[in-house]
Design a protein around this motif. Structure first.
Motif, PDB file in Angstrom:
ATOM      1  N   ASP A   1     -44.780   8.871  -6.997  1.00 52.88           N
ATOM      2  CA  ASP A   1     -43.912   8.167  -8.429  1.00 52.88           C
ATOM      3  C   ASP A   1     -43.002   8.891  -9.365  1.00 52.88           C
ATOM      4  OD1 ASP A   1     -44.797   5.740  -7.232  1.00 52.88           O
ATOM      5  OD2 ASP A   1     -46.749   4.998  -9.004  1.00 52.88           O
ATOM      6  N   PHE A   2     -43.764   9.739  -9.479  1.00 47.11           N
ATOM      7  CA  PHE A   2     -42.673  11.077  -9.877  1.00 47.11           C
ATOM      8  C   PHE A   2     -41.392  11.333  -9.657  1.00 47.11           C
ATOM      9  CE2 PHE A   2     -46.478  11.650 -12.770  1.00 47.11           C
ATOM     10  CZ  PHE A   2     -46.267  10.856 -14.167  1.00 47.11           C
TER      11      PHE A   2
ATOM     12  N   GLU B   1     -36.397  18.202 -10.369  1.00 41.31           N
ATOM     13  CA  GLU B   1     -37.265  18.389 -11.867  1.00 41.31           C
ATOM     14  C   GLU B   1     -36.093  19.135 -12.587  1.00 41.31           C
ATOM     15  OE1 GLU B   1     -38.296  20.967  -7.729  1.00 41.31           O
ATOM     16  OE2 GLU B   1     -38.450  18.645  -8.857  1.00 41.31           O
TER      17      GLU B   1
ATOM     18  N   VAL C   1     -42.671   5.368 -13.221  1.00 40.18           N
ATOM     19  CA  VAL C   1     -42.911   6.371 -14.359  1.00 40.18           C
ATOM     20  C   VAL C   1     -43.738   5.976 -14.719  1.00 40.18           C
ATOM     21  CG1 VAL C   1     -42.911   7.684 -16.722  1.00 40.18           C
ATOM     22  CG2 VAL C   1     -40.989   7.994 -15.003  1.00 40.18           C
TER      23      VAL C   1
ATOM     24  N   GLY D   1     -44.655  14.313 -16.487  1.00 40.44           N
ATOM     25  CA  GLY D   1     -45.831  14.182 -15.203  1.00 40.44           C
ATOM     26  C   GLY D   1     -45.695  15.132 -14.388  1.00 40.44           C
ATOM     27  N   LEU D   2     -44.640  15.356 -13.172  1.00 37.75           N
ATOM     28  CA  LEU D   2     -44.346  15.512 -12.284  1.00 37.75           C
ATOM     29  C   LEU D   2     -45.178  17.205 -12.201  1.00 37.75           C
ATOM     30  CD1 LEU D   2     -44.170  15.605  -8.947  1.00 37.75           C
ATOM     31  CD2 LEU D   2     -41.465  16.139  -9.352  1.00 37.75           C
TER      32      LEU D   2
ATOM     33  N   ARG E   1     -47.650  12.252  -8.376  1.00 36.81           N
ATOM     34  CA  ARG E   1     -46.731  13.237  -7.236  1.00 36.81           C
ATOM     35  C   ARG E   1     -46.032  12.273  -6.773  1.00 36.81           C
ATOM     36  NH1 ARG E   1     -50.187  16.825  -6.934  1.00 36.81           N
ATOM     37  NH2 ARG E   1     -50.281  16.791  -4.518  1.00 36.81           N
TER      38      ARG E   1
ATOM     39  N   ARG F   1     -39.599  12.405 -18.607  1.00 37.40           N
ATOM     40  CA  ARG F   1     -40.953  11.775 -18.837  1.00 37.40           C
ATOM     41  C   ARG F   1     -41.676  12.009 -16.868  1.00 37.40           C
ATOM     42  NH1 ARG F   1     -42.073   5.499 -20.814  1.00 37.40           N
ATOM     43  NH2 ARG F   1     -44.768   6.733 -20.655  1.00 37.40           N
ATOM     44  N   ALA F   2     -40.701  11.440 -15.748  1.00 38.33           N
ATOM     45  CA  ALA F   2     -40.845  12.208 -14.624  1.00 38.33           C
ATOM     46  C   ALA F   2     -41.309  13.631 -14.126  1.00 38.33           C
ATOM     47  CB  ALA F   2     -39.931  11.465 -14.235  1.00 38.33           C
ATOM     48  N   ARG F   3     -40.361  14.047 -15.232  1.00 33.03           N
ATOM     49  CA  ARG F   3     -40.690  16.013 -15.167  1.00 33.03           C
ATOM     50  C   ARG F   3     -41.488  15.998 -15.464  1.00 33.03           C
ATOM     51  NH1 ARG F   3     -34.030  16.650 -17.000  1.00 33.03           N
ATOM     52  NH2 ARG F   3     -33.240  16.641 -14.872  1.00 33.03           N
TER      53      ARG F   3
ATOM     54  N   GLY G   1     -46.803   6.211 -12.134  1.00 33.24           N
ATOM     55  CA  GLY G   1     -46.958   7.668 -11.740  1.00 33.24           C
ATOM     56  C   GLY G   1     -48.525   7.984 -12.885  1.00 33.24           C
ATOM     57  N   GLU G   2     -48.294   7.691 -14.265  1.00 34.18           N
ATOM     58  CA  GLU G   2     -48.913   8.345 -15.696  1.00 34.18           C
ATOM     59  C   GLU G   2     -50.222   6.911 -15.037  1.00 34.18           C
ATOM     60  OE1 GLU G   2     -45.566   8.583 -18.743  1.00 34.18           O
ATOM     61  OE2 GLU G   2     -46.020   6.894 -18.662  1.00 34.18           O
TER      62      GLU G   2
END
Length: 147
Positions: free
Chosen positions: A92-93, A139, A74, A123-124, A90, A119-121, A77-78
């Motif tokens: 990484d997320f 997601e 995460v 970011g994606l 994407r 957080r991954a959702r 990805g950020e």
């Protein structure tokens, strides 16, 4: 009492570890507090690129050490998202979502995995343009009922 009377002591309780890249204001090129502050707030392009590369290297090392830690993917990805590397972000997320989903399924109390999944959702969603569909099937999964 002035700072000269009580110089800083490097010990275990110090907020800045000895291995940190922290630079005291007096150690800057021009030696002024304002020069130090300017470099911290307004990085040059070269400084920004070097900081990004160091951040990615550190996260790559962390992933190599603990490949099942959702937070590392995460955070990377950020970082990619901030740099405009949407495809890498994407990937990484999506990987973080897969890991988080597995960890939530395996644990009765996966609060950290759930937070990282959220957080991954997010970011994606940011990394994906409206005309693209995320490759991940996680997601839209709602796993928050375990909390």
């Amino acid at each position: 009492m002035t700072a000269e009377e009580h110089p800083p002591v490097a010990d275990e309780a110090s907020p800045v570890p000895a291995t940190s890249e922290y630079v005291e204001p007096a150690q800057t090129a021009d030696g002024s507090f304002w020069g130090w502050l300017r470099r911290r707030l307004w990085m040059t392009d070269a400084e920004r690129e070097a900081a990004f590369a160091a951040r990615i290297r550190a996260l790559d090392d962390a992933i190599a050490l603990t490949p099942d830690a959702v937070s590392n993917y995460v955070l990377r990805g950020e970082a990619y998202l901030e740099a405009g590397e949407h495809t890498l972000a994407r990937l990484d997320f999506e990987h973080a979502l897969r890991l988080a989903h597995e960890q939530i399924e395996q644990r009765a109390w996966g609060v950290v995995a759930q937070v990282m999944q959220d957080r991954a959702r997010h970011g994606l969603k940011v990394a994906t343009t409206p005309d693209e569909q995320p490759a991940s099937s996680y997601e839209d999964t709602e796993d928050t009922e375990r909390i």
